[in-house]
Design a protein around this motif. Structure first.
Motif, short mmCIF file in Angstrom:
data_model
loop_
_atom_site.label_atom_id
_atom_site.label_comp_id
_atom_site.label_asym_id
_atom_site.label_seq_id
_atom_site.Cartn_x
_atom_site.Cartn_y
_atom_site.Cartn_z
N ARG A 1 -13.14 7.53 17.63
CA ARG A 1 -12.06 6.56 17.67
C ARG A 1 -12.51 5.19 17.18
NH1 ARG A 1 -8.95 7.79 23.44
NH2 ARG A 1 -8.38 9.98 22.95
N ARG A 2 -13.78 4.89 17.24
CA ARG A 2 -14.27 3.60 16.79
C ARG A 2 -15.70 3.76 16.27
NH1 ARG A 2 -15.82 -0.02 22.08
NH2 ARG A 2 -17.06 1.58 23.17
N ALA A 3 -16.17 2.70 15.60
CA ALA A 3 -17.50 2.72 15.00
C ALA A 3 -18.12 1.33 15.12
CB ALA A 3 -17.46 3.17 13.55
N ALA A 4 -19.45 1.28 15.06
CA ALA A 4 -20.18 0.02 15.17
C ALA A 4 -20.45 -0.54 13.78
CB ALA A 4 -21.48 0.21 15.93
N CYS A 5 -20.24 -1.84 13.62
CA CYS A 5 -20.51 -2.50 12.34
C CYS A 5 -22.02 -2.55 12.11
CB CYS A 5 -19.92 -3.91 12.35
SG CYS A 5 -20.32 -4.87 10.85
N PRO A 6 -22.51 -2.12 10.96
CA PRO A 6 -23.95 -2.17 10.70
C PRO A 6 -24.47 -3.59 10.51
CG PRO A 6 -22.79 -1.43 8.74
CD PRO A 6 -21.77 -1.50 9.83
N GLY A 7 -23.57 -4.55 10.29
CA GLY A 7 -24.02 -5.92 10.10
C GLY A 7 -24.22 -6.68 11.39
N CYS A 8 -23.19 -6.68 12.25
CA CYS A 8 -23.26 -7.44 13.50
C CYS A 8 -23.36 -6.58 14.73
CB CYS A 8 -22.04 -8.36 13.60
SG CYS A 8 -20.47 -7.45 13.68
N GLY A 9 -23.10 -5.26 14.60
CA GLY A 9 -23.17 -4.37 15.75
C GLY A 9 -21.93 -4.35 16.60
N CYS A 10 -20.90 -5.06 16.20
CA CYS A 10 -19.67 -5.11 16.97
C CYS A 10 -18.85 -3.84 16.76
CB CYS A 10 -18.85 -6.35 16.57
SG CYS A 10 -17.30 -6.52 17.47
N TRP A 11 -18.30 -3.29 17.84
CA TRP A 11 -17.52 -2.07 17.75
C TRP A 11 -16.09 -2.41 17.32
CZ3 TRP A 11 -19.21 2.93 18.40
CH2 TRP A 11 -20.52 3.05 18.87
N SER A 12 -15.51 -1.53 16.49
CA SER A 12 -14.16 -1.76 16.00
C SER A 12 -13.41 -0.43 15.94
CB SER A 12 -14.19 -2.39 14.60
OG SER A 12 -12.90 -2.49 14.05
N GLY A 13 -12.13 -0.49 16.30
CA GLY A 13 -11.27 0.69 16.22
C GLY A 13 -10.15 0.52 15.23
N ARG A 14 -10.12 -0.57 14.49
CA ARG A 14 -9.06 -0.86 13.53
C ARG A 14 -9.41 -0.21 12.19
NH1 ARG A 14 -7.42 -6.93 11.42
NH2 ARG A 14 -5.84 -6.26 9.89
N ILE A 15 -8.61 0.74 11.76
CA ILE A 15 -8.89 1.52 10.56
C ILE A 15 -8.32 0.82 9.34
CG2 ILE A 15 -8.52 3.74 9.41
CD1 ILE A 15 -8.35 5.03 12.15
N HIS A 16 -9.14 0.67 8.32
CA HIS A 16 -8.71 0.06 7.07
C HIS A 16 -8.25 1.11 6.07
CE1 HIS A 16 -9.30 -1.60 2.97
NE2 HIS A 16 -8.87 -2.73 3.52
N GLY A 17 -8.90 2.28 6.04
CA GLY A 17 -8.56 3.35 5.14
C GLY A 17 -9.53 4.51 5.30
N SER A 18 -9.45 5.49 4.42
CA SER A 18 -10.35 6.65 4.47
C SER A 18 -10.66 7.11 3.06
CB SER A 18 -9.73 7.78 5.28
OG SER A 18 -8.57 8.28 4.64
N TYR A 19 -11.72 7.89 2.93
CA TYR A 19 -12.11 8.46 1.64
C TYR A 19 -12.96 9.70 1.90
CZ TYR A 19 -16.71 6.30 2.35
OH TYR A 19 -17.93 5.94 2.86
N LEU A 20 -13.20 10.46 0.85
CA LEU A 20 -13.95 11.71 0.95
C LEU A 20 -15.40 11.51 0.51
CD1 LEU A 20 -11.39 14.35 -0.42
CD2 LEU A 20 -12.09 14.00 1.95
N ARG B 1 -12.89 3.91 6.91
CA ARG B 1 -13.42 2.56 6.77
C ARG B 1 -12.72 1.69 7.80
NH1 ARG B 1 -16.37 -0.43 3.33
NH2 ARG B 1 -16.70 1.38 1.98
N PHE B 2 -13.54 0.99 8.61
CA PHE B 2 -13.02 0.16 9.69
C PHE B 2 -13.08 -1.32 9.29
CE2 PHE B 2 -14.12 4.08 11.76
CZ PHE B 2 -13.17 4.23 12.75
N VAL B 3 -12.24 -2.09 9.94
CA VAL B 3 -12.24 -3.55 9.77
C VAL B 3 -13.08 -4.15 10.88
CG1 VAL B 3 -10.83 -5.64 9.69
CG2 VAL B 3 -9.96 -3.51 8.71
N CYS B 4 -14.05 -4.99 10.49
CA CYS B 4 -14.92 -5.61 11.48
C CYS B 4 -14.13 -6.63 12.28
CB CYS B 4 -16.12 -6.27 10.81
SG CYS B 4 -17.31 -6.97 11.98
N ALA B 5 -14.24 -6.53 13.62
CA ALA B 5 -13.49 -7.43 14.49
C ALA B 5 -14.17 -8.78 14.66
CB ALA B 5 -13.30 -6.77 15.86
#
Length: 531
Positions: free
Chosen positions: A40-59, A80-84
């Motif tokens: 449902r969510r993923a951690a940003c590799p830059g700041c480590g902040c968790w985000s559940g806001r989806i920007h899009g998807s790809y294969l 692809r998630f949007v960093c919060a």
């Protein structure tokens, strides 16, 4: 399909969480798996902040390990998630599936791990051939890149460390290998064998208590400066090997005593002229080269150059320069372990001696006669034997005396392990020469010290061996022990040794040959530490 999907998830991604299999398509050559992420969510590799806001998807299409001889390609839909975090430089980021994908990765993690294992075991070319055999062909450069991208293993300070040198390019470039003697695992590789490099490495690890090494001066100096708190232990195998070399030189010096006397007094070995006893006559290329080196070194020393300066100018090691400087004449350098070895001609020498005394002095005719008797080699060996051994002085007829190497082996072997025939010959040799009898006594007392770890008796042994004026090689060996006395006593008193380090040195030789000798230091270090 809904009933089969849990089974596919368990079969294909049993160790991966957050992945759901949608479908599997099997063709003649490819197995294509369609899957999607479920987190449902993923951690940003830059700041480590968790985000559940989806920007899009790809294969993504990472390749997996082959199944039943067919290529496996995973069609994985990731989001692809949007960093919060507003201050983060990354506005969006793609999710990664731990254990399955990594950033910019074109293979699954288990396929990558398999290729890394193949590369560590077989390196480039052989590894590429193996990957082609099990259905995941990659180039040798890909395997080498995977190895070099691996992180170093977690660093741990060993309590007992073994130090030895290895050759990156034999005779020219040497490095240092360090091994944890307790776990028998390599700890690090150093690009050279300088004392400063070793001292700096040891100084960064104050927890080291024992350093196992040979008696090389650069290792002794580096260990003293880098780990003054550690106990230095000289390796017992090297001590025994050095004693064996000194013992063989002593036996060769008294080689005149090896032939049975048959009641006649043996010729004193002191009166044998170097030119007569020299195995290299005038005109021999090795003899002339040795004489030229001896003259050059003594000329430079007479001009005021230091021995280290002479070694640098001539491109020789310091130990070789020291041996030449100690030799008053070049003939003293004409000794070595290769002398007095048995040859195919030995069985025919009594016949050659007899024919020589009968008046046949033609080497070609002698060669033809023994060739009819079964001699398998050419004319050159017979000609050399006639010109060097028979001409001017016929050889006595009788059994061949034992070689210096054979007598040395009998002296170095435990008395209970010597065969009955060898024991009788050794007893005869020692009865004919008091010096060799004294040598055997010193060697056996040193062996008793070494096997029973009685290092406290070493000073007394050195004092006794140094007093043997008729055994100069043994005396020099004892004097050299005094230069590193504390480490030698520790080596003869503690169970630690450098045997495991020697094993890793042999393993490094194997790795170098496997890579055709073209491995750079970084790649070689990775394979030694991670394989």
């Amino acid at each position: 399909m809904n009933e089969v999907r849990p089974q596919l998830d368990e079969l294909l991604f049993s160790s991966v969480e957050g992945v759901s299999v949608e479908s599997v398509e099997v063709t003649e050559t490819v197995v294509r798996v369609e899957a999607r992420t479920t987190a449902r969510r993923a951690a940003c590799p830059g700041c480590g902040c968790w985000s559940g806001r989806i920007h899009g998807s790809y294969l993504r299409f990472p390749r997996d390990l082959p199944a039943t001889g067919k290529f496996v390609v995973v069609s994985l839909r990731v989001r692809r998630f949007v960093c919060a975090e507003e201050s983060c430089l990354r506005k969006t980021f793609a999710e990664q599936v731990p254990g399955l994908t990594r950033r910019f990765g074109r293979r699954t993690e288990r396929l990558r791990a398999t290729l890394v294992s193949v590369g560590l075991a077989l390196a480039g070319r052989a590894g590429a051939r193996l990957t082609d055999a099990f259905g995941t062909p990659v180039s040798r450069n890909t395997l080498l890149r995977l190895i070099t991208s691996l992180p170093d293993p977690p660093a741990a300070t060993p309590r007992v460390v073994g130090v030895d040198e290895y050759a990156q390019r034999r005779g020219r470039i040497y490095g240092t290998v360090l091994v944890d003697v307790e776990t028998r695992r390599p700890v690090d590789l150093l690009p050279d064998r300088e004392a400063d490099t070793l001292a700096a490495w040891l100084a960064e690890r104050p927890g080291i208590e024992i350093v196992c090494r040979d008696r090389a001066p650069f290792f002794a100096e580096g260990a003293t400066r880098g780990a003054p708190q550690a106990l230095q232990v000289a390796d017992r195998w090297h001590l025994w090997h050095n004693l064996a070399e000194a013992a063989e030189k002593c036996v060769y010096r008294h080689r005149g005593c090896l032939r049975p006397t048959s009641g006649l007094p043996a010729e004193p070995h002191e009166e044998v002229k170097p030119a007569v006893s020299s195995p290299w006559p005038t005109g021999h290329r090795f003899a002339e080269r040795t004489r030229a080196k001896h003259a050059t070194i003594h000329a430079l020393l007479a001009a005021g150059h230091s021995k280290r300066s002479v070694a640098r100018q001539l491109g020789m090691t310091l130990n070789t320069t020291l041996r030449f400087s100690r030799a008053t004449t070049p003939e003293e350098m004409f000794t070595g372990q290769w002398q007095s070895r048995s040859t195919k001609l030995d069985a025919y020498k009594p016949y050659l001696d007899q024919r020589w005394r009968e008046g046949c002095t033609n080497a070609w005719k002698l060669w033809e006669e023994i060739k009819e008797q079964g001699y398998p080699h050419g004319y050159g060996n017979v000609r050399n034997y006639v010109s060097r051994a028979l001409r001017g002085k016929p050889q006595p007829v009788g059994p061949r005396p034992p070689s210096a190497r054979a007598v040395t082996r009998w002296i170095l072997t435990h008395p209970d392990a010597v065969t009955e025939g060898d024991r009788v010959q050794l007893k005869t040799v020692l009865a004919n020469c008091l010096e060799l009898a004294a040598l055997a006594e010193h060697v056996r007392s040193f062996g008793h010290m070494l096997t029973h770890l009685q290092g406290d008796q070493l000073p007394e042994w050195i004092k006794s061996a140094a007093a043997t004026t008729d055994l100069p090689s043994l005396r020099h060996f004892a004097q050299h022990l005094e230069r590193d006395l504390d480490a030698v006593i520790a080596g003869l008193s503690h169970p630690w040794n450098s045997g495991v380090v020697e094993g890793h040195v042999n393993r490094i030789k194997m790795l170098k040959r496997q890579m055709f000798g073209r491995a750079g230091f970084e790649l070689l270090r990775k394979r030694v530490l991670l394989a």
